[in-house]
Design a protein around this motif. Structure first.
Motif, PDB file in Angstrom:
ATOM      1  N   ALA A   1     -73.677 -97.478  21.613  1.00 34.73           N
ATOM      2  CA  ALA A   1     -73.913 -97.030  20.238  1.00 34.73           C
ATOM      3  C   ALA A   1     -73.552 -98.095  19.221  1.00 34.73           C
ATOM      4  CB  ALA A   1     -73.112 -95.758  19.971  1.00 34.73           C
ATOM      5  N   THR A   2     -73.615 -99.369  19.633  1.00 29.11           N
ATOM      6  CA  THR A   2     -73.344-100.476  18.711  1.00 29.11           C
ATOM      7  C   THR A   2     -74.489-101.469  18.765  1.00 29.11           C
ATOM      8  OG1 THR A   2     -72.124-101.723  20.403  1.00 29.11           O
ATOM      9  CG2 THR A   2     -70.850-100.251  18.986  1.00 29.11           C
TER      10      THR A   2
ATOM     11  N   SER B   1     -70.432 -87.762   5.520  1.00 27.62           N
ATOM     12  CA  SER B   1     -70.650 -87.485   6.941  1.00 27.62           C
ATOM     13  C   SER B   1     -70.169 -88.648   7.803  1.00 27.62           C
ATOM     14  CB  SER B   1     -72.142 -87.247   7.194  1.00 27.62           C
ATOM     15  OG  SER B   1     -72.869 -88.431   6.898  1.00 27.62           O
ATOM     16  N   GLU B   2     -70.059 -88.400   9.104  1.00 27.88           N
ATOM     17  CA  GLU B   2     -69.646 -89.425  10.056  1.00 27.88           C
ATOM     18  C   GLU B   2     -70.723 -90.505  10.178  1.00 27.88           C
ATOM     19  OE1 GLU B   2     -67.571 -91.607  11.767  1.00 27.88           O
ATOM     20  OE2 GLU B   2     -66.508 -89.695  11.851  1.00 27.88           O
ATOM     21  N   THR B   3     -70.265 -91.742  10.473  1.00 29.83           N
ATOM     22  CA  THR B   3     -71.198 -92.861  10.650  1.00 29.83           C
ATOM     23  C   THR B   3     -70.992 -93.576  11.977  1.00 29.83           C
ATOM     24  OG1 THR B   3     -69.693 -94.449   9.602  1.00 29.83           O
ATOM     25  CG2 THR B   3     -71.240 -93.284   8.163  1.00 29.83           C
ATOM     26  N   PHE B   4     -69.950 -93.211  12.730  1.00 28.93           N
ATOM     27  CA  PHE B   4     -69.462 -94.038  13.835  1.00 28.93           C
ATOM     28  C   PHE B   4     -69.799 -93.427  15.199  1.00 28.93           C
ATOM     29  CE2 PHE B   4     -65.555 -96.117  15.881  1.00 28.93           C
ATOM     30  CZ  PHE B   4     -66.134 -97.376  15.904  1.00 28.93           C
ATOM     31  N   LEU B   5     -70.266 -94.272  16.101  1.00 29.71           N
ATOM     32  CA  LEU B   5     -70.464 -93.931  17.520  1.00 29.71           C
ATOM     33  C   LEU B   5     -71.337 -92.701  17.743  1.00 29.71           C
ATOM     34  CD1 LEU B   5     -67.024 -94.758  19.203  1.00 29.71           C
ATOM     35  CD2 LEU B   5     -68.981 -96.235  18.727  1.00 29.71           C
TER      36      LEU B   5
ATOM     37  N   GLU C   1     -75.887 -91.634  18.292  1.00 35.65           N
ATOM     38  CA  GLU C   1     -77.218 -92.153  18.624  1.00 35.65           C
ATOM     39  C   GLU C   1     -77.893 -92.803  17.413  1.00 35.65           C
ATOM     40  OE1 GLU C   1     -78.259 -92.082  21.782  1.00 35.65           O
ATOM     41  OE2 GLU C   1     -76.425 -91.045  22.296  1.00 35.65           O
ATOM     42  N   ILE C   2     -77.384 -92.532  16.211  1.00 34.74           N
ATOM     43  CA  ILE C   2     -77.948 -93.124  14.987  1.00 34.74           C
ATOM     44  C   ILE C   2     -77.168 -94.402  14.707  1.00 34.74           C
ATOM     45  CG2 ILE C   2     -78.612 -92.719  12.595  1.00 34.74           C
ATOM     46  CD1 ILE C   2     -78.189 -89.713  13.107  1.00 34.74           C
ATOM     47  N   ILE C   3     -77.597 -95.493  15.309  1.00 37.80           N
ATOM     48  CA  ILE C   3     -76.870 -96.758  15.175  1.00 37.80           C
ATOM     49  C   ILE C   3     -77.067 -97.296  13.752  1.00 37.80           C
ATOM     50  CG2 ILE C   3     -76.701 -99.141  16.006  1.00 37.80           C
ATOM     51  CD1 ILE C   3     -77.555 -98.106  18.743  1.00 37.80           C
ATOM     52  N   GLY C   4     -75.965 -97.642  13.118  1.00 37.30           N
ATOM     53  CA  GLY C   4     -76.025 -98.096  11.734  1.00 37.30           C
ATOM     54  C   GLY C   4     -76.177 -96.971  10.742  1.00 37.30           C
ATOM     55  N   ALA C   5     -75.747 -95.767  11.129  1.00 40.11           N
ATOM     56  CA  ALA C   5     -75.872 -94.608  10.235  1.00 40.11           C
ATOM     57  C   ALA C   5     -75.147 -94.847   8.917  1.00 40.11           C
ATOM     58  CB  ALA C   5     -75.303 -93.372  10.918  1.00 40.11           C
ATOM     59  N   LYS C   6     -75.744 -94.376   7.832  1.00 40.92           N
ATOM     60  CA  LYS C   6     -75.142 -94.472   6.513  1.00 40.92           C
ATOM     61  C   LYS C   6     -74.429 -93.158   6.189  1.00 40.92           C
ATOM     62  CE  LYS C   6     -77.092 -98.468   5.990  1.00 40.92           C
ATOM     63  NZ  LYS C   6     -76.279 -99.691   6.186  1.00 40.92           N
ATOM     64  N   PRO C   7     -73.317 -93.222   5.462  1.00 41.20           N
ATOM     65  CA  PRO C   7     -72.628 -91.979   5.093  1.00 41.20           C
ATOM     66  C   PRO C   7     -73.495 -91.141   4.166  1.00 41.20           C
ATOM     67  CG  PRO C   7     -71.674 -93.870   3.941  1.00 41.20           C
ATOM     68  CD  PRO C   7     -72.628 -94.425   4.949  1.00 41.20           C
TER      69      PRO C   7
ATOM     70  N   ILE D   1     -75.395 -84.247  17.066  1.00 44.09           N
ATOM     71  CA  ILE D   1     -75.127 -85.290  18.065  1.00 44.09           C
ATOM     72  C   ILE D   1     -73.684 -85.179  18.567  1.00 44.09           C
ATOM     73  CG2 ILE D   1     -74.799 -87.781  18.347  1.00 44.09           C
ATOM     74  CD1 ILE D   1     -77.278 -88.134  16.515  1.00 44.09           C
ATOM     75  N   TYR D   2     -72.764 -84.970  17.651  1.00 48.18           N
ATOM     76  CA  TYR D   2     -71.370 -84.771  18.066  1.00 48.18           C
ATOM     77  C   TYR D   2     -71.223 -83.476  18.866  1.00 48.18           C
ATOM     78  CZ  TYR D   2     -68.795 -88.679  16.038  1.00 48.18           C
ATOM     79  OH  TYR D   2     -68.261 -89.927  15.804  1.00 48.18           O
ATOM     80  N   GLU D   3     -71.948 -82.434  18.473  1.00 49.35           N
ATOM     81  CA  GLU D   3     -71.870 -81.157  19.177  1.00 49.35           C
ATOM     82  C   GLU D   3     -72.345 -81.287  20.622  1.00 49.35           C
ATOM     83  OE1 GLU D   3     -74.143 -78.642  16.595  1.00 49.35           O
ATOM     84  OE2 GLU D   3     -72.660 -78.860  14.977  1.00 49.35           O
ATOM     85  N   TYR D   4     -73.261 -82.196  20.875  1.00 47.07           N
ATOM     86  CA  TYR D   4     -73.712 -82.394  22.258  1.00 47.07           C
ATOM     87  C   TYR D   4     -72.528 -82.768  23.154  1.00 47.07           C
ATOM     88  CZ  TYR D   4     -76.382 -83.844  26.315  1.00 47.07           C
ATOM     89  OH  TYR D   4     -76.881 -83.931  27.595  1.00 47.07           O
ATOM     90  N   GLY D   5     -71.602 -83.548  22.604  1.00 50.23           N
ATOM     91  CA  GLY D   5     -70.458 -83.976  23.396  1.00 50.23           C
ATOM     92  C   GLY D   5     -69.603 -82.820  23.862  1.00 50.23           C
ATOM     93  N   SER D   6     -69.374 -81.844  22.987  1.00 45.01           N
ATOM     94  CA  SER D   6     -68.526 -80.700  23.354  1.00 45.01           C
ATOM     95  C   SER D   6     -69.302 -79.634  24.116  1.00 45.01           C
ATOM     96  CB  SER D   6     -67.886 -80.092  22.105  1.00 45.01           C
ATOM     97  OG  SER D   6     -68.862 -79.653  21.190  1.00 45.01           O
ATOM     98  N   ARG D   7     -70.574 -79.455  23.786  1.00 49.93           N
ATOM     99  CA  ARG D   7     -71.375 -78.392  24.409  1.00 49.93           C
ATOM    100  C   ARG D   7     -71.834 -78.761  25.811  1.00 49.93           C
ATOM    101  NH1 ARG D   7     -74.543 -75.020  20.388  1.00 49.93           N
ATOM    102  NH2 ARG D   7     -76.193 -75.137  21.975  1.00 49.93           N
ATOM    103  N   ARG D   8     -72.188 -80.031  26.037  1.00 49.02           N
ATOM    104  CA  ARG D   8     -72.736 -80.407  27.324  1.00 49.02           C
ATOM    105  C   ARG D   8     -72.080 -81.644  27.937  1.00 49.02           C
ATOM    106  NH1 ARG D   8     -72.952 -78.255  30.974  1.00 49.02           N
ATOM    107  NH2 ARG D   8     -73.640 -76.579  29.593  1.00 49.02           N
ATOM    108  N   GLY D   9     -71.891 -82.701  27.141  1.00 44.40           N
ATOM    109  CA  GLY D   9     -71.401 -83.957  27.704  1.00 44.40           C
ATOM    110  C   GLY D   9     -70.058 -83.822  28.398  1.00 44.40           C
TER     111      GLY D   9
END
Length: 297
Positions: A216-217, A48-52, A54-60, A71-79
């Protein structure tokens, strides 16, 4: 890949230019559209994605990471729509760094981009790290992204920004496209020329500091007020320098980051601030490229 680095640039003398209408600063907003092109099992990726996000320091995660996907879907659906409406209503030009696969997955957003006459720059075919991707695969992705943008928007992109590059990226882009500039550099406050295989190539530097990715960093912005103040300080510095040596300021945005309600106000506050100035050129990146080709080649 270049075997040397240019650590000198314009140097102490700087480079005195003139923007259209004698503006002291060219301000350029980029909206990165990546949602749907990130690492995801559904895209054939193992992790899975780990970069940029709301889950800062996400692990794959091996397999699907449902929280990351949403979280990524929020960008296309609303952001995206929140950002789009504000720029469109204000008639402020915008450059879209569009990931090919992401654009393919959202016809509504592509139609809105066309209607608003935003510039579309290729952001690669996938929103992944190409550092260790095989050269042939990266080449295939570059060609695929280039053709996707032509198919959707009716013309090839004039600019390129992969972002998570490999040492081969710039060479492969120039060998397989006809872009007139790329932005895979953070090395200056002005465009500059590079000689690539005996051909002059324009670099229009981008930014990782005037960028909402800092939300997000680990070393980043905790609130919209911090983002606004940082943008304002950057603008004020460059505007002051522009009294004698005009500069360029890039601002990087992401649908899933600045598109959140708690952050968008900082961007709108900055837009309010700079729109009070008469000697500021708010433009698209292709307009900067055109100006550079016409006046500084």
């Amino acid at each position: 890949m270049s075997k040397s680095r240019n650590l000198v640039g314009y140097g102490q003398k700087d480079f005195k230019i003139q923007w259209p209408n004698k503006a002291k600063i060219a301000v350029q907003f980029v909206l990165n559209y990546e949602e749907g092109g990130e690492n995801c099992l559904l895209n054939g990726d193992k992790y899975s994605e780990t970069f940029l996000s709301e889950i800062i320091g996400a692990k794959p995660v091996e397999g699907r990471h449902m929280n990351m996907e949403s979280i990524y879907e929020y960008g296309s659906r609303r952001g995206f729509w929140r950002i789009y409406k504000n720029f469109n209503d204000r008639k402020i030009p915008l450059t879209i760094f569009g990931v090919g696969l992401a654009l393919e997955k959202n016809n509504d957003i592509c139609f809105a981009i066309k209607e608003a006459n935003f510039e579309v720059v290729s952001h690669g075919y996938r929103w992944i790290d190409y550092q260790f991707v095989q050269e042939e695969t990266e080449k295939e992705h570059i060609i695929k992204s280039y053709e996707i943008i032509k198919s959707i928007f009716g013309e090839y992109p004039l600019g390129w920004y992969t972002g998570r590059t490999s040492p081969n990226t710039r060479r492969l882009v120039l060998e397989n496209t006809n872009v007139i500039y790329d932005s895979d550099s953070y090395s200056d406050d002005l465009p500059y020329w590079e000689n690539i295989n005996n051909k002059k190539h324009l670099i229009i530097p981008y930014t990782l500091d005037n960028n909402d990715m800092r939300f997000a960093t680990n070393q980043g912005f905790n609130s919209g007020d911090q983002f606004f103040q940082y943008l304002k300080d950057s603008f004020d510095c460059l505007y002051k320098e522009g009294e004698t040596n005009p500069k360029m300021m890039s601002i990087g945005l992401h649908c899933r980051l600045i598109g959140r309600p708690g952050r968008i106000q900082s961007l709108l506050k900055f837009l309010d601030y700079i729109q009070k100035f008469n000697d500021v050129w708010i433009c698209k990146r292709n307009e900067i490229a055109e100006h550079w080709y016409n006046n500084y080649k």
